[in-house]
Design a protein around this motif. Structure first.
Motif, mmCIF file in Angstrom:
data_model
loop_
_atom_site.group_PDB
_atom_site.id
_atom_site.type_symbol
_atom_site.label_atom_id
_atom_site.label_comp_id
_atom_site.label_asym_id
_atom_site.label_seq_id
_atom_site.Cartn_x
_atom_site.Cartn_y
_atom_site.Cartn_z
ATOM 1 N N UNK A 378 0.807 -1.222 0.000
ATOM 2 C CA UNK A 378 0.000 0.000 0.000
ATOM 3 C C UNK A 378 0.845 1.280 0.000
ATOM 4 N N UNK A 379 1.924 1.310 0.800
ATOM 5 C CA UNK A 379 2.726 2.541 0.889
ATOM 6 C C UNK A 379 3.280 2.945 -0.483
ATOM 7 N N UNK A 380 3.763 1.926 -1.227
ATOM 8 C CA UNK A 380 4.315 2.205 -2.568
ATOM 9 C C UNK A 380 3.240 2.735 -3.507
ATOM 10 N N UNK A 385 0.680 7.096 -6.518
ATOM 11 C CA UNK A 385 -0.559 7.829 -6.803
ATOM 12 C C UNK A 385 -0.316 9.332 -6.623
ATOM 13 N N UNK A 386 0.361 9.675 -5.525
ATOM 14 C CA UNK A 386 0.606 11.092 -5.250
ATOM 15 C C UNK A 386 1.496 11.736 -6.306
ATOM 16 N N UNK A 387 2.477 10.978 -6.750
ATOM 17 C CA UNK A 387 3.340 11.496 -7.824
ATOM 18 C C UNK A 387 2.502 11.836 -9.047
ATOM 19 N N UNK A 388 1.515 10.991 -9.312
ATOM 20 C CA UNK A 388 0.685 11.137 -10.506
ATOM 21 C C UNK A 388 -0.259 12.334 -10.476
ATOM 22 N N UNK A 389 -0.603 12.792 -9.294
ATOM 23 C CA UNK A 389 -1.590 13.886 -9.247
ATOM 24 C C UNK A 389 -0.945 15.243 -8.963
ATOM 25 N N UNK A 394 -0.777 21.258 -6.945
ATOM 26 C CA UNK A 394 0.515 21.750 -6.451
ATOM 27 C C UNK A 394 0.523 21.826 -4.913
ATOM 28 N N UNK A 395 -0.652 22.147 -4.328
ATOM 29 C CA UNK A 395 -0.770 22.120 -2.860
ATOM 30 C C UNK A 395 -1.234 20.716 -2.492
#
Ligand code: GDP
Length: 429
Positions: A378-380, A385-389, A394-395
């Motif tokens: 899950x952590x990966x 996912x966060x990198x993708x959005x 930006x915030x």
């Protein structure tokens, strides 16, 4: 009122000099004795237990010499003749005539208050337990109440309502007997979400961040318990939704993400979200009224393969209409399955909400599920996912790890929702 006890701290700090005469004391004594099972009959202080029973596992501490500076409780004159037996072992406390039935038969967690003014308003006396962190406060509360996890509830983030303006410290570690896992803390170097009332440059310690999330707990966090959850009805269009002014959170995610399970976990009702159980079928907006004060809204799941193309198209206009027209929407909980690598459909949805300025919280579900191989942790998956959005956000938006199976993140999520809701209630309208 003669019998109204003084707060413990005051009593401990101020040596008690009875201003009442012996007769008044005796009268109050007999009134009290009637109420307490083992209250003494008469004026003489009852003897404290004398020795350790040979089969008892509870050690009796050494007696303190009566030459010690003693604490005389209400009802015992300061010049009373005191024997060692009248002093509680391992203490300087003389047992007085008000001592009575002291057994703890029941202990119930009532709630947390952000301010003294929010504390229970009834007239029950209370003792405050205070001490520096790690002094053994939770263990003592658990021992006094004989409940393994009594004080754990108040250590969980959801109950760590702020005292004053400073964000409260969430729980530090998992209690070794606890069945509710506390997720790992996120380093403060993570891109944090600062809620209303916390400046972006505020000094944030790891303890003010909800475990397993990037969410800083701020001064609007408050009572987050779900005491009541009532299914109000379903609406085919945004215009048919309840018309009152209560704030609401919409729960959104693709079919099978764990939406029903999360709603049931949040409301602690096994079947609250049963209506949405059939994938692709429920095309309505379902409102649950929580504590008669706010709504949790179950939206149709998206992306179910078996739903017809037309049904999926309908979903878009129907749900988009809701997001763009619902004035009482405080935020969207966008559920993302953390047990699989990022899915395009979730990223598209997150990007659409971002572009349309719809406030959201990413709720990563199924964080208990760890599979072997790539994309199994899950952590990966969350990191990817966060990198993708990042481009659209930006915030950093708030995100939290949950599991409806283990209860992970439930209380933290409710606390986070309370801070957004309280801000909306107090400032944003
Ligand atoms: P919905 O279609 O989004 O409402 O999803 P459901 O709540 O019906 O869950 C879909 C499936 O995922 C069910 O088999 C659940 O038991 C399972 N599930 C839901 N939440 C969790 C979770 O936190 N952990 C695990 N391991 N399974 C879950």
């Amino acid at each position: 009122m003669l019998l109204r006890p003084r707060p413990f701290l005051l009593q401990a700090l101020k040596p008690l000099h009875s201003s009442r005469g012996p007769l008044a004391v005796r009268r109050t004594l007999s009134a009290h004795a009637a109420a307490a099972d083992a209250a003494p009959r008469g004026d003489a202080p009852p003897p404290a237990p004398r020795t350790r029973h040979k089969n008892s596992r509870t050690p009796v501490p050494p007696r303190v010499s009566v030459s010690t500076a003693l604490f005389f409780p209400p009802g015992v004159e300061r010049d009373a003749a005191v024997t060692e037996e009248m002093v509680l072992p391992g203490s300087n406390i003389v047992v007085g005539p008000y001592a009575g039935d002291s057994r703890v038969k029941e202990a119930e967690f009532i709630g947390c208050s952000a301010h003294a003014r929010d504390c229970p308003k009834d007239d029950r006396p209370e003792f405050a337990v205070l001490g520096r962190s790690n002094v053994g406060k939770s263990s003592l509360i658990n021992a006094l109440t004989r409940r393994k996890e009594a004080a754990l509830t108040s250590k969980k983030p959801a109950d760590a309502a702020p005292r004053g303006d400073a964000p409260p410290p969430p729980a530090r570690t998992r209690h070794k007997n606890s069945r509710t896992p506390v997720p790992p803390r996120v380093s403060v170097s993570t891109a944090l979400f600062f809620p209303p009332g916390v400046e972006r440059d505020a000094a944030v310690t790891e303890e003010t961040v909800l475990p397993g999330s990037n969410i800083v707990v701020g001064p609007y966090a408050g009572d987050s318990r779900v005491k009541e959850a009532e299914f109000i009805g379903c609406s085919a269009h945004a215009r048919d939704c309840p018309k009152d002014d209560r704030p609401e959170f919409a729960v959104l995610g693709r079919s099978n993400v764990g939406k029903s399970s999360l709603i049931n976990a949040l409301t602690r009702r096994k079947e609250a979200a049963l209506t949405s159980k059939k994938p692709g079928k429920t095309q309505t907006i379902n409102h649950f009224l929580i504590n008669k004060s706010w709504y949790l809204v179950d939206l149709p799941g998206y992306g179910f393969a078996a739903a017809s193309k037309t049904a999926r198209m309908d979903w878009s206009s129907f749900t988009k209409g809701y997001f763009l027209n619902r004035d009482t929407l405080v935020g969207v909980l966008l559920l993302v399955d953390a047990s699989v690598p990022p899915q395009k459909i979730d990223l598209d949805c997150a990007n659409w909400l971002g572009r349309n300025n719809v406030g959201l919280t990413f709720v990563f579900t199924k964080c208990d599920k760890v599979k072997k191989g790539k994309g199994g942790r899950p952590e990966e998956n969350i990191k990817e996912f966060q990198e993708n959005i990042k481009l659209v956000y930006p915030e950093p938006p708030p995100w939290i790890m949950t599991s409806s199976t283990t209860g992970l993140g439930r209380d933290g999520l409710l606390l986070h929702m309370s801070q957004l809701r309280n801000y909306w209630d107090n400032e944003a309208t």
